[in-house]
Design a protein around this motif. Structure first.
Motif, PDB file in Angstrom:
ATOM      1  N   GLY A  48       0.849  -1.193   0.000  1.00 56.15           N
ATOM      2  CA  GLY A  48       0.000   0.000   0.000  1.00 56.15           C
ATOM      3  C   GLY A  48       0.882   1.239   0.000  1.00 56.15           C
ATOM      4  N   GLU A  49       0.276   2.367  -0.384  1.00 59.06           N
ATOM      5  CA  GLU A  49       1.033   3.611  -0.464  1.00 59.06           C
ATOM      6  C   GLU A  49       1.455   4.091   0.922  1.00 59.06           C
ATOM      7  OE1 GLU A  49      -0.739   6.348  -3.945  1.00 59.06           O
ATOM      8  OE2 GLU A  49      -2.176   5.050  -2.940  1.00 59.06           O
ATOM      9  N   SER A  50       2.324   5.094   0.935  1.00 62.36           N
ATOM     10  CA  SER A  50       2.772   5.700   2.178  1.00 62.36           C
ATOM     11  C   SER A  50       1.565   6.198   2.977  1.00 62.36           C
ATOM     12  CB  SER A  50       3.696   6.869   1.843  1.00 62.36           C
ATOM     13  OG  SER A  50       4.220   7.391   3.034  1.00 62.36           O
ATOM     14  N   GLY A  51       1.560   5.908   4.275  1.00 61.33           N
ATOM     15  CA  GLY A  51       0.488   6.378   5.145  1.00 61.33           C
ATOM     16  C   GLY A  51      -0.726   5.470   5.180  1.00 61.33           C
ATOM     17  N   THR A  56       2.059   0.672  11.227  1.00 61.99           N
ATOM     18  CA  THR A  56       1.248   0.648  12.448  1.00 61.99           C
ATOM     19  C   THR A  56       0.716  -0.767  12.670  1.00 61.99           C
ATOM     20  OG1 THR A  56       0.631   2.953  12.040  1.00 61.99           O
ATOM     21  CG2 THR A  56      -0.706   1.740  13.628  1.00 61.99           C
ATOM     22  N   THR A  57       0.248  -1.402  11.600  1.00 56.06           N
ATOM     23  CA  THR A  57      -0.214  -2.794  11.705  1.00 56.06           C
ATOM     24  C   THR A  57       0.914  -3.681  12.219  1.00 56.06           C
ATOM     25  OG1 THR A  57      -1.763  -2.444   9.884  1.00 56.06           O
ATOM     26  CG2 THR A  57      -1.199  -4.726  10.386  1.00 56.06           C
ATOM     27  N   GLY A  58       2.118  -3.516  11.661  1.00 58.68           N
ATOM     28  CA  GLY A  58       3.274  -4.315  12.078  1.00 58.68           C
ATOM     29  C   GLY A  58       3.598  -4.120  13.557  1.00 58.68           C
ATOM     30  N   ILE A  60       1.576  -3.165  15.942  1.00 63.10           N
ATOM     31  CA  ILE A  60       0.523  -3.749  16.790  1.00 63.10           C
ATOM     32  C   ILE A  60       0.677  -5.271  16.830  1.00 63.10           C
ATOM     33  CG2 ILE A  60      -1.972  -4.118  17.005  1.00 63.10           C
ATOM     34  CD1 ILE A  60      -2.346  -1.264  15.845  1.00 63.10           C
ATOM     35  N   VAL A  61       0.978  -5.868  15.680  1.00 63.30           N
ATOM     36  CA  VAL A  61       1.144  -7.319  15.628  1.00 63.30           C
ATOM     37  C   VAL A  61       2.288  -7.764  16.546  1.00 63.30           C
ATOM     38  CG1 VAL A  61       1.826  -9.246  14.124  1.00 63.30           C
ATOM     39  CG2 VAL A  61       0.123  -7.596  13.331  1.00 63.30           C
ATOM     40  N   LEU A  62       3.345  -6.963  16.611  1.00 65.01           N
ATOM     41  CA  LEU A  62       4.490  -7.295  17.477  1.00 65.01           C
ATOM     42  C   LEU A  62       4.246  -6.940  18.942  1.00 65.01           C
ATOM     43  CD1 LEU A  62       7.551  -6.100  15.394  1.00 65.01           C
ATOM     44  CD2 LEU A  62       7.164  -8.411  16.235  1.00 65.01           C
ATOM     45  N   GLY A  63       3.120  -6.288  19.229  1.00 64.70           N
ATOM     46  CA  GLY A  63       2.863  -5.876  20.603  1.00 64.70           C
ATOM     47  C   GLY A  63       3.686  -4.671  21.021  1.00 64.70           C
ATOM     48  N   LEU A  64       4.245  -3.934  20.058  1.00 62.32           N
ATOM     49  CA  LEU A  64       5.018  -2.738  20.395  1.00 62.32           C
ATOM     50  C   LEU A  64       4.094  -1.581  20.754  1.00 62.32           C
ATOM     51  CD1 LEU A  64       7.819  -2.800  17.691  1.00 62.32           C
ATOM     52  CD2 LEU A  64       7.942  -3.490  20.085  1.00 62.32           C
ATOM     53  N   GLU A  65       2.859  -1.634  20.257  1.00 53.98           N
ATOM     54  CA  GLU A  65       1.856  -0.687  20.729  1.00 53.98           C
ATOM     55  C   GLU A  65       0.513  -1.396  20.722  1.00 53.98           C
ATOM     56  OE1 GLU A  65       0.520   2.725  18.195  1.00 53.98           O
ATOM     57  OE2 GLU A  65       2.373   2.232  17.189  1.00 53.98           O
ATOM     58  N   PRO A  66      -0.367  -0.978  21.661  1.00 55.92           N
ATOM     59  CA  PRO A  66      -1.651  -1.674  21.761  1.00 55.92           C
ATOM     60  C   PRO A  66      -2.624  -1.155  20.718  1.00 55.92           C
ATOM     61  CG  PRO A  66      -1.519   0.047  23.424  1.00 55.92           C
ATOM     62  CD  PRO A  66      -0.225   0.103  22.654  1.00 55.92           C
ATOM     63  N   PRO A  67      -3.532  -1.990  20.232  1.00 56.30           N
ATOM     64  CA  PRO A  67      -4.610  -1.472  19.379  1.00 56.30           C
ATOM     65  C   PRO A  67      -5.649  -0.779  20.263  1.00 56.30           C
ATOM     66  CG  PRO A  67      -4.897  -3.832  19.737  1.00 56.30           C
ATOM     67  CD  PRO A  67      -3.642  -3.438  20.476  1.00 56.30           C
ATOM     68  N   ASP A  68      -6.410   0.169  19.689  1.00 58.97           N
ATOM     69  CA  ASP A  68      -7.524   0.765  20.435  1.00 58.97           C
ATOM     70  C   ASP A  68      -8.627  -0.274  20.621  1.00 58.97           C
ATOM     71  OD1 ASP A  68      -6.246   3.221  20.396  1.00 58.97           O
ATOM     72  OD2 ASP A  68      -7.177   3.802  18.499  1.00 58.97           O
ATOM     73  N   LEU A 230      -5.581   3.569   3.072  1.00 63.62           N
ATOM     74  CA  LEU A 230      -6.057   4.407   4.186  1.00 63.62           C
ATOM     75  C   LEU A 230      -6.595   3.593   5.363  1.00 63.62           C
ATOM     76  CD1 LEU A 230      -7.614   7.490   2.346  1.00 63.62           C
ATOM     77  CD2 LEU A 230      -5.527   7.385   3.686  1.00 63.62           C
ATOM     78  N   GLY A 231      -5.755   2.693   5.855  1.00 59.50           N
ATOM     79  CA  GLY A 231      -6.062   1.994   7.102  1.00 59.50           C
ATOM     80  C   GLY A 231      -6.880   0.728   6.979  1.00 59.50           C
ATOM     81  N   ARG A 232      -7.358   0.432   5.762  1.00 60.04           N
ATOM     82  CA  ARG A 232      -8.183  -0.771   5.618  1.00 60.04           C
ATOM     83  C   ARG A 232      -7.599  -1.708   4.573  1.00 60.04           C
ATOM     84  NH1 ARG A 232     -13.173   2.826   5.212  1.00 60.04           N
ATOM     85  NH2 ARG A 232     -13.767   3.132   7.377  1.00 60.04           N
ATOM     86  N   ILE A 233      -7.877  -2.984   4.732  1.00 54.20           N
ATOM     87  CA  ILE A 233      -7.499  -3.942   3.694  1.00 54.20           C
ATOM     88  C   ILE A 233      -8.568  -3.890   2.613  1.00 54.20           C
ATOM     89  CG2 ILE A 233      -7.187  -6.388   3.147  1.00 54.20           C
ATOM     90  CD1 ILE A 233      -5.893  -6.727   5.857  1.00 54.20           C
ATOM     91  N   VAL A 234      -8.148  -3.621   1.375  1.00 57.44           N
ATOM     92  CA  VAL A 234      -9.122  -3.560   0.283  1.00 57.44           C
ATOM     93  C   VAL A 234      -9.125  -4.839  -0.550  1.00 57.44           C
ATOM     94  CG1 VAL A 234      -9.118  -1.040   0.173  1.00 57.44           C
ATOM     95  CG2 VAL A 234      -7.545  -2.331  -1.302  1.00 57.44           C
ATOM     96  N   GLU A 235      -8.028  -5.592  -0.463  1.00 55.49           N
ATOM     97  CA  GLU A 235      -8.002  -6.866  -1.187  1.00 55.49           C
ATOM     98  C   GLU A 235      -6.974  -7.775  -0.530  1.00 55.49           C
ATOM     99  OE1 GLU A 235      -7.722  -6.582  -5.433  1.00 55.49           O
ATOM    100  OE2 GLU A 235      -8.048  -8.726  -5.685  1.00 55.49           O
TER     101      GLU A 235
END
Ligand SMILES: Nc1ncnc2c1ncn2[C@@H]1O[C@H](COP(=O)(O)OP(=O)(O)OP(=O)(O)O)[C@@H](O)[C@H]1O
Ligand SMILES: [Mg+2]
Length: 328
Positions: A48-51, A56-58, A60-68, A230-235
Protein backbone atom coordinates in the motif's frame (compact mmCIF):
# COMPACT_ATOMS: atom_id res chain seq x y z
CA UNK A 1 -4.12 -28.52 9.67
CA UNK A 2 -2.49 -26.54 12.46
CA UNK A 3 -3.89 -23.20 13.56
CA UNK A 4 -2.30 -20.06 12.08
CA UNK A 5 0.70 -18.71 14.01
CA UNK A 6 -0.61 -15.14 13.86
CA UNK A 7 -4.29 -14.17 14.04
CA UNK A 8 -5.23 -10.51 13.86
CA UNK A 9 -8.90 -9.71 14.51
CA UNK A 10 -10.40 -6.31 13.67
CA UNK A 11 -7.56 -4.17 15.03
CA UNK A 12 -7.93 -0.39 14.94
CA UNK A 13 -5.63 2.46 15.94
CA UNK A 14 -6.40 6.17 15.82
CA UNK A 15 -3.89 8.96 16.37
CA UNK A 16 -4.74 12.56 16.95
CA UNK A 17 -2.83 14.91 14.69
CA UNK A 18 -2.66 18.69 14.86
CA UNK A 19 -2.23 20.45 11.54
CA UNK A 20 -0.22 23.68 11.85
CA UNK A 21 0.43 25.54 15.08
CA UNK A 22 -3.17 26.63 15.65
CA UNK A 23 -4.87 23.87 13.72
CA UNK A 24 -7.50 21.69 15.31
CA UNK A 25 -6.62 18.15 16.23
CA UNK A 26 -7.82 15.72 13.58
CA UNK A 27 -8.27 12.01 14.10
CA UNK A 28 -6.08 9.87 11.89
CA UNK A 29 -7.47 6.38 11.47
CA UNK A 30 -4.10 4.78 10.89
CA UNK A 31 -5.54 1.26 11.06
CA UNK A 32 -9.25 0.61 10.87
CA UNK A 33 -10.63 -2.87 11.41
CA UNK A 34 -7.79 -4.93 9.97
CA UNK A 35 -8.08 -8.72 10.22
CA UNK A 36 -5.62 -11.22 8.85
CA UNK A 37 -4.04 -14.56 9.62
CA UNK A 38 -0.57 -15.85 8.82
CA UNK A 39 -0.11 -19.60 8.54
CA UNK A 40 3.05 -21.19 9.95
CA UNK A 41 6.00 -21.05 7.59
CA UNK A 42 4.23 -18.65 5.25
CA UNK A 43 4.79 -15.03 4.26
CA UNK A 44 2.04 -12.45 4.25
CA UNK A 45 3.01 -9.45 2.14
CA UNK A 46 1.44 -6.14 3.17
CA UNK A 47 1.43 -3.48 0.45
CA UNK A 48 0.00 0.00 0.00
CA UNK A 49 1.03 3.61 -0.46
CA UNK A 50 2.77 5.70 2.18
CA UNK A 51 0.49 6.38 5.15
CA UNK A 52 -1.82 3.42 4.49
CA UNK A 53 -1.10 1.95 7.93
CA UNK A 54 1.35 -0.84 7.14
CA UNK A 55 3.92 -0.04 9.84
CA UNK A 56 1.25 0.65 12.45
CA UNK A 57 -0.21 -2.79 11.70
CA UNK A 58 3.27 -4.32 12.08
CA UNK A 59 3.87 -2.59 15.41
CA UNK A 60 0.52 -3.75 16.79
CA UNK A 61 1.14 -7.32 15.63
CA UNK A 62 4.49 -7.30 17.48
CA UNK A 63 2.86 -5.88 20.60
CA UNK A 64 5.02 -2.74 20.40
CA UNK A 65 1.86 -0.69 20.73
CA UNK A 66 -1.65 -1.67 21.76
CA UNK A 67 -4.61 -1.47 19.38
CA UNK A 68 -7.52 0.77 20.43
CA UNK A 69 -9.74 -2.21 19.72
CA UNK A 70 -9.40 -5.69 18.29
CA UNK A 71 -7.02 -8.46 19.23
CA UNK A 72 -3.81 -10.15 18.16
CA UNK A 73 -3.26 -13.82 18.97
CA UNK A 74 0.13 -15.46 18.64
CA UNK A 75 0.33 -19.25 18.56
CA UNK A 76 -3.25 -19.45 19.79
CA UNK A 77 -2.84 -17.09 22.75
CA UNK A 78 -3.67 -13.39 23.11
CA UNK A 79 -0.66 -11.09 23.36
CA UNK A 80 0.29 -10.86 27.05
CA UNK A 81 0.49 -7.53 28.88
CA UNK A 82 3.84 -5.77 28.23
CA UNK A 83 6.49 -6.34 30.89
CA UNK A 84 5.09 -9.64 32.16
CA UNK A 85 6.99 -12.94 31.98
CA UNK A 86 4.44 -14.29 29.49
CA UNK A 87 5.01 -11.25 27.28
CA UNK A 88 8.80 -11.73 27.37
CA UNK A 89 8.35 -15.37 26.39
CA UNK A 90 6.13 -14.38 23.46
CA UNK A 91 8.41 -11.54 22.41
CA UNK A 92 11.46 -13.83 22.39
CA UNK A 93 9.74 -15.74 19.57
CA UNK A 94 9.27 -12.59 17.45
CA UNK A 95 11.83 -10.32 15.86
CA UNK A 96 11.69 -7.32 13.59
CA UNK A 97 13.78 -5.96 10.76
CA UNK A 98 13.47 -2.36 9.66
CA UNK A 99 14.48 -0.35 6.64
CA UNK A 100 17.62 1.26 8.03
CA UNK A 101 20.29 -1.26 9.12
CA UNK A 102 22.73 1.47 10.14
CA UNK A 103 20.14 2.91 12.52
CA UNK A 104 19.56 -0.56 13.99
CA UNK A 105 23.28 -1.16 14.66
CA UNK A 106 25.72 0.50 17.06
CA UNK A 107 28.49 2.11 15.03
CA UNK A 108 30.96 1.78 17.92
CA UNK A 109 30.89 -2.02 18.21
CA UNK A 110 32.15 -4.79 15.92
CA UNK A 111 29.16 -6.46 14.31
CA UNK A 112 29.95 -9.92 15.78
CA UNK A 113 29.53 -8.42 19.26
CA UNK A 114 26.13 -7.13 18.21
CA UNK A 115 25.02 -10.50 16.82
CA UNK A 116 26.12 -12.08 20.13
CA UNK A 117 24.29 -9.52 22.26
CA UNK A 118 20.87 -11.23 22.40
CA UNK A 119 22.63 -14.52 23.29
CA UNK A 120 24.51 -12.76 26.10
CA UNK A 121 21.33 -11.12 27.37
CA UNK A 122 19.45 -14.41 27.45
CA UNK A 123 22.50 -16.29 28.80
CA UNK A 124 22.36 -18.84 25.97
CA UNK A 125 25.09 -21.53 26.42
CA UNK A 126 28.70 -20.89 27.43
CA UNK A 127 30.75 -17.97 26.03
CA UNK A 128 32.52 -20.30 23.59
CA UNK A 129 29.21 -21.79 22.44
CA UNK A 130 28.01 -18.24 21.79
CA UNK A 131 31.12 -17.53 19.71
CA UNK A 132 30.37 -20.66 17.67
CA UNK A 133 26.78 -19.59 17.23
CA UNK A 134 27.87 -16.14 15.98
CA UNK A 135 30.10 -17.80 13.35
CA UNK A 136 27.22 -20.09 12.35
CA UNK A 137 24.88 -17.07 12.02
CA UNK A 138 27.42 -15.18 9.92
CA UNK A 139 27.66 -18.18 7.59
CA UNK A 140 23.86 -18.46 7.50
CA UNK A 141 23.63 -14.92 6.11
CA UNK A 142 26.48 -15.68 3.66
CA UNK A 143 29.17 -13.62 5.43
CA UNK A 144 32.43 -14.72 7.09
CA UNK A 145 33.96 -14.37 10.58
CA UNK A 146 36.18 -11.66 9.04
CA UNK A 147 33.05 -9.58 8.41
CA UNK A 148 32.14 -10.08 12.06
CA UNK A 149 35.26 -8.24 13.18
CA UNK A 150 34.28 -5.12 11.24
CA UNK A 151 32.34 -2.10 12.40
CA UNK A 152 29.01 -1.23 10.72
CA UNK A 153 30.58 1.71 8.89
CA UNK A 154 32.97 -0.66 7.10
CA UNK A 155 30.23 -2.79 5.58
CA UNK A 156 27.96 -2.22 2.60
CA UNK A 157 24.23 -1.60 3.06
CA UNK A 158 23.38 -5.15 2.00
CA UNK A 159 26.01 -6.60 4.36
CA UNK A 160 24.65 -4.52 7.23
CA UNK A 161 21.14 -5.77 6.62
CA UNK A 162 22.54 -9.34 6.66
CA UNK A 163 24.07 -8.57 10.07
CA UNK A 164 20.70 -7.29 11.32
CA UNK A 165 19.12 -10.50 10.01
CA UNK A 166 21.79 -12.66 11.74
CA UNK A 167 21.14 -10.87 15.02
CA UNK A 168 17.37 -11.26 14.62
CA UNK A 169 17.83 -15.01 14.10
CA UNK A 170 20.23 -15.47 17.05
CA UNK A 171 17.52 -16.43 19.54
CA UNK A 172 15.73 -18.71 17.04
CA UNK A 173 12.47 -16.79 16.62
CA UNK A 174 9.42 -18.28 14.86
CA UNK A 175 8.11 -15.02 13.48
CA UNK A 176 9.72 -12.01 11.78
CA UNK A 177 8.12 -8.70 10.93
CA UNK A 178 10.13 -7.15 8.11
CA UNK A 179 9.18 -3.50 7.53
CA UNK A 180 10.58 -2.28 4.20
CA UNK A 181 13.70 -4.43 4.84
CA UNK A 182 15.32 -3.78 1.46
CA UNK A 183 13.90 -0.37 0.52
CA UNK A 184 17.11 1.45 1.45
CA UNK A 185 19.31 -0.90 -0.60
CA UNK A 186 20.44 -0.67 -4.21
CA UNK A 187 17.95 -2.35 -6.50
CA UNK A 188 20.67 -4.81 -7.57
CA UNK A 189 21.13 -5.94 -3.95
CA UNK A 190 17.44 -6.09 -3.02
CA UNK A 191 16.72 -9.38 -4.78
CA UNK A 192 19.79 -11.03 -3.17
CA UNK A 193 18.73 -10.08 0.34
CA UNK A 194 15.11 -11.15 -0.27
CA UNK A 195 16.34 -14.48 -1.71
CA UNK A 196 18.49 -15.02 1.37
CA UNK A 197 15.52 -14.28 3.59
CA UNK A 198 13.37 -16.75 1.62
CA UNK A 199 16.08 -19.45 1.88
CA UNK A 200 16.45 -18.95 5.63
CA UNK A 201 12.69 -18.98 6.00
CA UNK A 202 12.49 -22.37 4.29
CA UNK A 203 15.40 -23.81 6.32
CA UNK A 204 14.17 -22.54 9.66
CA UNK A 205 10.42 -22.71 9.12
CA UNK A 206 9.99 -18.99 9.80
CA UNK A 207 6.70 -17.17 9.48
CA UNK A 208 6.93 -13.65 8.02
CA UNK A 209 4.94 -10.45 7.88
CA UNK A 210 6.66 -8.66 5.01
CA UNK A 211 5.79 -4.98 4.62
CA UNK A 212 6.74 -3.07 1.49
CA UNK A 213 5.38 -0.47 -0.89
CA UNK A 214 7.31 -2.26 -3.66
CA UNK A 215 5.22 -4.94 -5.35
CA UNK A 216 8.21 -6.47 -7.11
CA UNK A 217 9.84 -7.29 -3.79
CA UNK A 218 6.61 -8.51 -2.17
CA UNK A 219 5.91 -10.75 -5.12
CA UNK A 220 9.27 -12.45 -4.71
CA UNK A 221 8.61 -13.76 -1.21
CA UNK A 222 4.88 -13.71 -0.34
CA UNK A 223 2.38 -16.56 -0.31
CA UNK A 224 -0.51 -14.26 0.53
CA UNK A 225 -0.76 -10.54 -0.19
CA UNK A 226 -2.93 -7.95 1.57
CA UNK A 227 -3.41 -4.53 -0.02
CA UNK A 228 -4.06 -1.59 2.33
CA UNK A 229 -5.63 1.74 1.49
CA UNK A 230 -6.06 4.41 4.19
CA UNK A 231 -6.06 1.99 7.10
CA UNK A 232 -8.18 -0.77 5.62
CA UNK A 233 -7.50 -3.94 3.69
CA UNK A 234 -9.12 -3.56 0.28
CA UNK A 235 -8.00 -6.87 -1.19
CA UNK A 236 -6.35 -10.03 0.10
CA UNK A 237 -5.56 -13.27 -1.64
CA UNK A 238 -2.91 -15.77 -2.65
CA UNK A 239 0.02 -13.90 -4.17
CA UNK A 240 0.33 -15.48 -7.64
CA UNK A 241 -3.38 -15.24 -8.29
CA UNK A 242 -3.69 -11.70 -6.92
CA UNK A 243 -0.86 -10.39 -9.08
CA UNK A 244 -2.20 -12.20 -12.14
CA UNK A 245 -5.84 -11.14 -11.63
CA UNK A 246 -6.15 -8.15 -9.32
CA UNK A 247 -9.85 -7.44 -8.66
CA UNK A 248 -9.91 -4.16 -6.74
CA UNK A 249 -9.39 -1.10 -8.98
CA UNK A 250 -6.68 0.09 -6.57
CA UNK A 251 -4.81 -3.22 -6.73
CA UNK A 252 -5.19 -3.14 -10.51
CA UNK A 253 -3.54 0.30 -10.59
CA UNK A 254 -0.70 -0.81 -8.28
CA UNK A 255 -0.06 -3.96 -10.29
CA UNK A 256 -0.14 -2.09 -13.58
CA UNK A 257 2.39 0.43 -12.24
CA UNK A 258 4.82 -2.29 -11.11
CA UNK A 259 7.02 -3.59 -13.92
CA UNK A 260 6.61 -7.29 -14.55
CA UNK A 261 8.19 -9.44 -17.24
CA UNK A 262 6.02 -9.74 -20.32
CA UNK A 263 3.72 -6.80 -19.65
CA UNK A 264 3.90 -3.69 -21.74
CA UNK A 265 4.03 -0.36 -19.97
CA UNK A 266 1.21 0.84 -22.24
CA UNK A 267 -1.21 -1.07 -20.00
CA UNK A 268 -0.34 1.11 -17.02
CA UNK A 269 -3.33 2.61 -15.18
CA UNK A 270 -2.61 6.14 -14.00
CA UNK A 271 -4.62 7.19 -10.94
CA UNK A 272 -6.12 10.64 -11.01
CA UNK A 273 -6.86 12.76 -7.93
CA UNK A 274 -4.86 13.53 -4.83
CA UNK A 275 -2.77 10.92 -3.06
CA UNK A 276 -4.50 9.58 0.04
CA UNK A 277 -4.58 11.83 3.10
CA UNK A 278 -5.15 9.82 6.30
CA UNK A 279 -6.36 12.93 8.17
CA UNK A 280 -9.15 13.54 5.63
CA UNK A 281 -10.43 10.14 4.64
CA UNK A 282 -13.19 10.37 2.03
CA UNK A 283 -16.70 9.15 2.90
CA UNK A 284 -17.84 5.84 1.53
CA UNK A 285 -15.07 3.90 -0.19
CA UNK A 286 -11.92 5.84 0.69
CA UNK A 287 -10.56 5.14 -2.79
CA UNK A 288 -13.59 6.47 -4.71
CA UNK A 289 -12.21 9.97 -5.57
CA UNK A 290 -9.36 8.30 -7.47
CA UNK A 291 -11.23 5.29 -8.77
CA UNK A 292 -11.71 5.13 -12.53
CA UNK A 293 -14.83 2.99 -12.06
CA UNK A 294 -16.58 4.68 -9.13
CA UNK A 295 -20.39 4.81 -9.08
CA UNK A 296 -22.69 6.93 -6.86
CA UNK A 297 -22.88 4.30 -4.15
CA UNK A 298 -19.09 4.37 -3.69
CA UNK A 299 -19.28 7.93 -2.33
CA UNK A 300 -21.71 7.07 0.44
CA UNK A 301 -21.29 3.46 1.50
CA UNK A 302 -18.16 1.77 2.81
CA UNK A 303 -17.74 -1.53 0.97
CA UNK A 304 -17.21 -4.53 3.24
CA UNK A 305 -14.34 -6.94 2.63
CA UNK A 306 -16.13 -9.93 1.12
CA UNK A 307 -15.08 -13.28 -0.29
CA UNK A 308 -15.34 -13.29 -4.09
CA UNK A 309 -13.55 -16.62 -4.51
CA UNK A 310 -12.33 -19.32 -2.14
CA UNK A 311 -9.04 -17.53 -1.52
CA UNK A 312 -9.84 -13.92 -2.38
CA UNK A 313 -11.53 -11.13 -0.46
CA UNK A 314 -12.24 -7.73 -1.98
CA UNK A 315 -13.81 -4.55 -0.56
CA UNK A 316 -15.42 -2.98 -3.63
CA UNK A 317 -19.05 -2.38 -4.61
CA UNK A 318 -18.17 -3.16 -8.22
CA UNK A 319 -16.40 -6.41 -7.60
CA UNK A 320 -18.10 -8.22 -4.75
CA UNK A 321 -20.96 -10.64 -5.14
CA UNK A 322 -23.01 -7.59 -4.14
CA UNK A 323 -22.59 -5.98 -7.58
CA UNK A 324 -24.17 -8.91 -9.36
CA UNK A 325 -26.77 -9.30 -6.62
CA UNK A 326 -27.80 -5.66 -6.94
CA UNK A 327 -28.02 -5.84 -10.72
CA UNK A 328 -30.37 -8.83 -10.51
N1 LIG B 1 2.90 7.62 16.46
C1 LIG B 1 2.09 8.26 15.62
N2 LIG B 1 1.51 9.44 15.94
C2 LIG B 1 0.67 10.08 15.09
N3 LIG B 1 0.37 9.63 13.86
C3 LIG B 1 0.92 8.46 13.46
C4 LIG B 1 1.82 7.72 14.31
N4 LIG B 1 2.21 6.60 13.65
C5 LIG B 1 1.60 6.66 12.45
N5 LIG B 1 0.82 7.75 12.34
C6 LIG B 1 -0.02 8.11 11.19
O1 LIG B 1 -0.78 6.99 10.84
C7 LIG B 1 -0.87 6.83 9.43
C8 LIG B 1 -0.33 5.47 9.02
O2 LIG B 1 1.08 5.45 9.25
P1 LIG B 1 2.01 4.18 8.97
O3 LIG B 1 3.37 4.55 9.39
O4 LIG B 1 1.40 2.97 9.60
O5 LIG B 1 1.91 4.06 7.39
P2 LIG B 1 2.79 3.19 6.38
O6 LIG B 1 1.83 2.49 5.49
O7 LIG B 1 3.76 2.38 7.13
O8 LIG B 1 3.52 4.33 5.52
P3 LIG B 1 5.01 4.34 4.88
O9 LIG B 1 4.90 3.55 3.60
O10 LIG B 1 5.26 5.78 4.63
O11 LIG B 1 5.95 3.73 5.86
C9 LIG B 1 -0.08 8.01 8.86
O12 LIG B 1 -0.99 9.02 8.53
C10 LIG B 1 0.82 8.43 9.97
O13 LIG B 1 1.10 9.80 9.89
MG1 LIG C 1 5.84 2.32 7.17
Amino acid sequence: MSAPLVEVSAISRTYSMRSGMFGRAAAVHAVDGVSLTIARGQTLGLVGESGSGKSTTGRIVLGLEPPDSGEVRFDGKPMAAPGTAAWRAQRARMQMIFQDPLGALDRRLPVATQIREPLDIHGVGTPSMREDRVRELLRAVELTPAHGARYPGALSGGQRQRIVLARALATKPDFLVCDEPVSALDVSIQAQVVNLLADLQAQLGLTLLFISHDLRVVRQISNVVAVMYLGRIVEIGSADDLFARPEHPYTQALVSASPAPGRRSASRIVLSGDPPNPAARPQGCAFHPRCPRAIARCASEVPALEAVASDRQVACHLVSGAATRDAA
